[in-house]
Write an enzyme that holds these catalytic residues in place. Structure first.
Site, mmCIF file in Angstrom:
data_model
loop_
_atom_site.group_PDB
_atom_site.id
_atom_site.type_symbol
_atom_site.label_atom_id
_atom_site.label_comp_id
_atom_site.label_asym_id
_atom_site.label_seq_id
_atom_site.Cartn_x
_atom_site.Cartn_y
_atom_site.Cartn_z
ATOM 1 N N ASP A 196 54.941 -114.511 -27.274
ATOM 2 C CA ASP A 196 53.439 -114.374 -27.045
ATOM 3 C C ASP A 196 53.259 -114.824 -25.476
ATOM 4 O O ASP A 196 54.140 -115.085 -24.819
ATOM 5 C CB ASP A 196 52.670 -115.178 -27.916
ATOM 6 C CG ASP A 196 51.113 -114.642 -28.243
ATOM 7 O OD1 ASP A 196 50.644 -114.466 -27.350
ATOM 8 O OD2 ASP A 196 50.795 -114.191 -29.306
ATOM 9 N N HIS A 269 49.569 -109.883 -24.851
ATOM 10 C CA HIS A 269 50.182 -111.106 -25.178
ATOM 11 C C HIS A 269 51.720 -111.255 -24.732
ATOM 12 O O HIS A 269 52.501 -111.414 -25.341
ATOM 13 C CB HIS A 269 50.122 -111.144 -26.727
ATOM 14 C CG HIS A 269 48.907 -111.587 -27.286
ATOM 15 N ND1 HIS A 269 48.306 -112.750 -27.049
ATOM 16 C CD2 HIS A 269 48.089 -110.839 -28.170
ATOM 17 C CE1 HIS A 269 46.944 -112.725 -27.601
ATOM 18 N NE2 HIS A 269 47.019 -111.661 -28.240
ATOM 19 N N GLU A 333 44.993 -106.914 -28.970
ATOM 20 C CA GLU A 333 44.462 -107.550 -27.637
ATOM 21 C C GLU A 333 44.929 -107.194 -26.589
ATOM 22 O O GLU A 333 45.163 -108.232 -25.603
ATOM 23 C CB GLU A 333 44.303 -109.211 -27.959
ATOM 24 C CG GLU A 333 43.495 -109.707 -29.343
ATOM 25 C CD GLU A 333 43.472 -111.064 -29.503
ATOM 26 O OE1 GLU A 333 42.403 -111.437 -30.221
ATOM 27 O OE2 GLU A 333 44.516 -111.539 -29.529
ATOM 28 N N TYR A 425 43.470 -116.167 -42.818
ATOM 29 C CA TYR A 425 43.719 -116.663 -41.643
ATOM 30 C C TYR A 425 44.056 -118.176 -41.981
ATOM 31 O O TYR A 425 42.894 -118.957 -42.030
ATOM 32 C CB TYR A 425 42.728 -116.391 -40.513
ATOM 33 C CG TYR A 425 43.002 -114.997 -39.720
ATOM 34 C CD1 TYR A 425 43.736 -114.175 -40.230
ATOM 35 C CD2 TYR A 425 43.585 -115.206 -38.342
ATOM 36 C CE1 TYR A 425 44.454 -112.971 -39.789
ATOM 37 C CE2 TYR A 425 44.000 -114.146 -37.562
ATOM 38 C CZ TYR A 425 44.283 -112.873 -38.536
ATOM 39 O OH TYR A 425 44.939 -111.870 -37.725
ATOM 40 N N TRP A 475 48.772 -118.757 -37.483
ATOM 41 C CA TRP A 475 48.788 -118.750 -35.753
ATOM 42 C C TRP A 475 48.750 -120.286 -35.592
ATOM 43 O O TRP A 475 47.799 -121.052 -36.326
ATOM 44 C CB TRP A 475 47.248 -117.878 -35.335
ATOM 45 C CG TRP A 475 47.231 -116.800 -35.479
ATOM 46 C CD1 TRP A 475 46.707 -116.253 -36.714
ATOM 47 C CD2 TRP A 475 48.200 -115.692 -34.896
ATOM 48 N NE1 TRP A 475 46.857 -114.627 -36.556
ATOM 49 C CE2 TRP A 475 47.810 -114.586 -35.788
ATOM 50 C CE3 TRP A 475 49.145 -115.620 -34.009
ATOM 51 C CZ2 TRP A 475 48.487 -113.099 -35.292
ATOM 52 C CZ3 TRP A 475 49.626 -114.397 -33.656
ATOM 53 C CH2 TRP A 475 49.400 -113.140 -34.303
ATOM 54 N N THR A 476 49.410 -120.517 -34.517
ATOM 55 C CA THR A 476 49.571 -122.058 -34.426
ATOM 56 C C THR A 476 48.960 -122.986 -33.072
ATOM 57 O O THR A 476 49.533 -123.735 -32.539
ATOM 58 C CB THR A 476 50.977 -122.491 -34.514
ATOM 59 O OG1 THR A 476 51.884 -121.723 -33.526
ATOM 60 C CG2 THR A 476 51.724 -122.076 -35.804
ATOM 61 N N GLU A 477 48.048 -122.231 -32.565
ATOM 62 C CA GLU A 477 47.404 -122.873 -31.240
ATOM 63 C C GLU A 477 47.256 -124.284 -31.462
ATOM 64 O O GLU A 477 47.469 -125.136 -30.703
ATOM 65 C CB GLU A 477 45.973 -122.036 -30.864
ATOM 66 C CG GLU A 477 46.159 -120.602 -30.223
ATOM 67 C CD GLU A 477 46.134 -119.554 -31.254
ATOM 68 O OE1 GLU A 477 46.491 -119.839 -32.261
ATOM 69 O OE2 GLU A 477 45.632 -118.405 -30.968
HETATM 70 C C1 TNX Z 1 43.970 -113.292 -32.921
HETATM 71 S S1 TNX Z 1 45.473 -111.594 -35.071
HETATM 72 C C2 TNX Z 1 45.125 -113.023 -32.634
HETATM 73 C C3 TNX Z 1 45.964 -114.291 -32.255
HETATM 74 C C4 TNX Z 1 45.176 -115.545 -32.290
HETATM 75 C C5 TNX Z 1 44.524 -115.433 -33.368
HETATM 76 C C6 TNX Z 1 43.776 -116.730 -33.878
HETATM 77 C C7 TNX Z 1 45.838 -111.230 -33.891
HETATM 78 C C8 TNX Z 1 46.402 -109.846 -33.981
HETATM 79 N N1 TNX Z 1 45.582 -111.751 -32.582
HETATM 80 O O1 TNX Z 1 46.758 -113.873 -31.065
HETATM 81 O O2 TNX Z 1 46.331 -116.288 -32.392
HETATM 82 O O3 TNX Z 1 43.528 -114.345 -33.374
HETATM 83 O O4 TNX Z 1 43.164 -116.591 -35.121
#
Ligand code: TNX
Length: 616
Positions: A196, A269, A333, A425, A475-477
């Site tokens: 990422d 990403h 994204e 999530y 997801w680990t932000e």
């Molecule tokens: C969206 S879910 C993202 C991730 C983020 C996440 C945070 C997805 C395909 N993309 O890059 O970490 O939201 O909830």
């Protein structure tokens, strides 16, 4: 004397507990459980017989027994003489049997003098998982197993749990521990989010800078989303897996009947890779750095032949490491800013007769799919891969609600449901309270995860067959430690397991959360997992009106104690412990605050739940 009485009482209540529970404590709830009287007693004399001594499930069981203090070996059925066959006090694990079982299914028959487990491949393994859940170890000479007849198989073939190791890195030991808990709840797919913007975490021999540069960032944003002033930790961060470590994890997963789906994110990403190799971007003269914040970034891979060559080489090494069918290529994204400002991209759109940048995204994914397909693998992509037209053989992971999944299924593509809006999530909070730890936003309580149904009713029966499974994402932000990762994962992963495995008609949230979860949390505690201690059963942040209350509570973790206050202060171990229902009288025009906390024997604590009892 009083203590003995208390223990007797506890034992009786534990037994009545089990009697009420139609699933005798098993998570995920099986397809069918017929309870019977009595119990099987596993002792040093019990013989364990199998027709498949080399089976991974058999090895798993004998390892389990060793760890539990039993030295009973496993005997090959062919080495038994006639009089030994059909022996009493035996457990038979068998892959050759007459019963008709669906894929991954098993049949477990527990009588008071013997146990028979039938299952093939993963089926035998899942039967072992159920058996282990039922075993109550008394000491290293005795364990008891309640008599029952169980027939079981999964609702979905793809039962996934994801882990983002880019935003924060988790080492091999942690990943194995994650796989262990997945396997014990019959999840079979680990989606390993390896790359990422904030870090490239897999060694690629041909492109060493991916990890030399791409696995390191200078610092990390630490304050929550939505605040304009970013706060950083000023601390360099790094980590990646060598190919040897990857192989070790793949083998480990294989021993647990878990397939790993590696994710190599593209075309977005991709800041970490672009920082390592700027020639992958549309503006190679710029300098890039591995991202230190979260969200979407403008710099992404440029759809040039040079990029495709490099991505093919990377995917080639990845496919050698991961034998599973699927390679996840991301696709989510992808900011179009750089493409819109690139003469090269404008020309490419014209040359290829594409409509716009979305068409370019689709062109990108199709080229990658062709390469992956040619190597005998299939791609999975996030639902944005629908934009500009779906690649012909792609499986879609629907995360922005279910719309993408529905559209893909209607177009005859396979779908994995993982909508954030469905409580899948696990980076969202588990309870709306300022006492919960920092999260990325969103609220996904256990009940929400549990009630999710992956099959949308708007699909026809035929289209529904394309919903091959369901997954939750971590997801680990805002998850920098293993302890927090486990806190966010558990107990929600157990709800996911029931969504993925259990027939819809067998799901029952109050039975799950009030009877089975408390037992499982105590077991997870003993195995060394961290988890969120739910507030006491019967407690919540709420306002009730009336003058006379009888409040009944029970601990959310078996063996834990509920402490409470009525004076407005936060309860702790020095306060009164709840033992019997509380009878509370509230004077007219007054409010009494009942605050409770659950504390486990290992010292884990729930947040404080605050019930306002109001007489107005
Ligand atoms: C969206 S879910 C993202 C991730 C983020 C996440 C945070 C997805 C395909 N993309 O890059 O970490 O939201 O909830």
């Amino acid at each position: 004397m009083r203590i003995i009485f208390l223990i007797a009482l506890l034992v009786i209540s534990a037994q009545t507990f089990a009697q009420h529970d139609p699933y005798i404590g098993i998570i995920p709830a099986p397809v069918s459980v017929k309870k019977a009287r009595g119990e099987f007693r596993l002792t040093a004399e019990t013989i364990i017989i199998t027709d498949s001594p080399g089976h991974k499930a058999v090895r798993f069981f004998s390892d389990y027994l060793k760890k539990a203090g039993f030295s009973n070996g496993v005997t090959d059925v062919n080495s038994l003489n006639k009089s030994q066959k059909g022996m009493k006090n035996s457990i038979t694990l068998s892959v050759n049997f007459k019963a008709d079982l669906p894929p991954e299914g098993y049949q477990l028959l527990i009588f008071d003098d013997n146990i028979i487990l039938n299952g093939k491949g993963a089926g035998l393994f899942y039967g072992i998982q159920t058996l282990i859940q039922l075993i109550q170890v008394k000491n290293n000479n005795l364990a008891t197993i309640p008599c029952a007849e169980i027939k079981d198989y999964p609702r979905f073939g793809y039962r996934g749990m994801h882990l983002d190791v880019s935003r924060h890195f988790f080492n091999v030991d942690f990943v194995k521990k994650y796989l262990d808990v997945m396997a014990s709840y019959k999840l079979n797919t680990f989606h390993w989010h390896l790359t990422d913007d904030q870090g490239w975490r897999i060694e690629i021999k041909k492109y060493p800078k991916l990890t030399d540069i791409g696995s390191k960032r200078a610092q990390t944003k630490i304050n929550r989303a939505g605040i304009d002033t970013f706060l950083y930790d000023n601390t360099p961060y790094e980590g990646y897996y060598t190919q040897d470590q990857i192989k070790e994890v793949v083998n480990y997963a294989n021993s647990l009947f878990i397939t790993i789906v590696p994710e190599i994110e593209l075309p977005g990403h991709s800041m970490a890779a672009v920082a390592a190799y700027p020639e992958l971007s549309c503006d190679p003269n710029k300098t890039y750095k591995v991202a230190e914040t979260w969200g979407e970034f403008k710099d992404v891979y440029c759809p040039s032949e040079e990029t495709f060559k490099m991505l093919d080489d990377i995917l080639f090494e990845v496919m050698l490491l991961f034998p599973g069918k699927y390679i996840h290529i991301g696709g989510d994204e992808c900011n179009k800013f750089a493409w819109k400002n690139s003469d090269f991209c404008k020309q490419l759109i014209a040359d290829k007769g594409l409509v716009n940048e979305e068409g370019l995204q689709s062109y990108f994914i199709r080229k990658i799919e062709q390469y992956v397909n040619a190597q005998g693998h299939s791609i999975i992509g996030w639902d944005e891969i629908l934009e500009g037209g779906l690649a012909p053989n792609a499986t879609v992971m629907s995360w922005r609600g279910e719309a993408g999944g529905i559209k893909a299924a209607q177009a005859n593509h396979d779908v994995i449901m993982t909508p954030g809006s469905g409580g899948l999530y696990f980076d969202h909070t588990q309870y709306k309270s300022p006492l919960e730890p920092l999260s990325i936003g969103g609220n996904a309580p256990l009940s929400k995860t549990y009630s999710y149904d992956p099959v949308p009713s708007e699909l026809t029966k035929e289209e529904q067959k394309h919903i091959i499974g369901v997954q939750a994402n971590l997801w680990t932000e805002y998850i920098p430690t293993a302890a927090k990762a486990e806190y966010m994962l558990l107990p929600r992963m157990l709800a996911l397991a029931e969504v993925a495995w259990t027939p819809k008609g067998n799901k029952d949230f109050s039975n799950f959360s009030e009877e089975r979860i408390p037992q499982h949390l105590a077991k997870l505690d003993a195995k060394g997992y961290n988890y969120r201690v739910p507030v006491a059963i019967g407690a919540s942040d709420t306002v009730l009106t009336g003058s006379k209350f009888t409040i009944e509570l029970s601990p959310s973790v078996e063996g834990a104690t509920i402490y409470y206050t009525l004076d407005g202060y936060n309860p702790r171990e020095t306060d009164l412990a709840y033992t019997v229902p509380l009878k509370i009288l509230v004077p007219e025009n007054k409010t009494v605050e009942l605050k409770t906390i659950v504390i486990t024997p290992s010292g884990k604590r729930s947040i404080v739940a605050d019930m306002k009892l109001q007489n107005k």
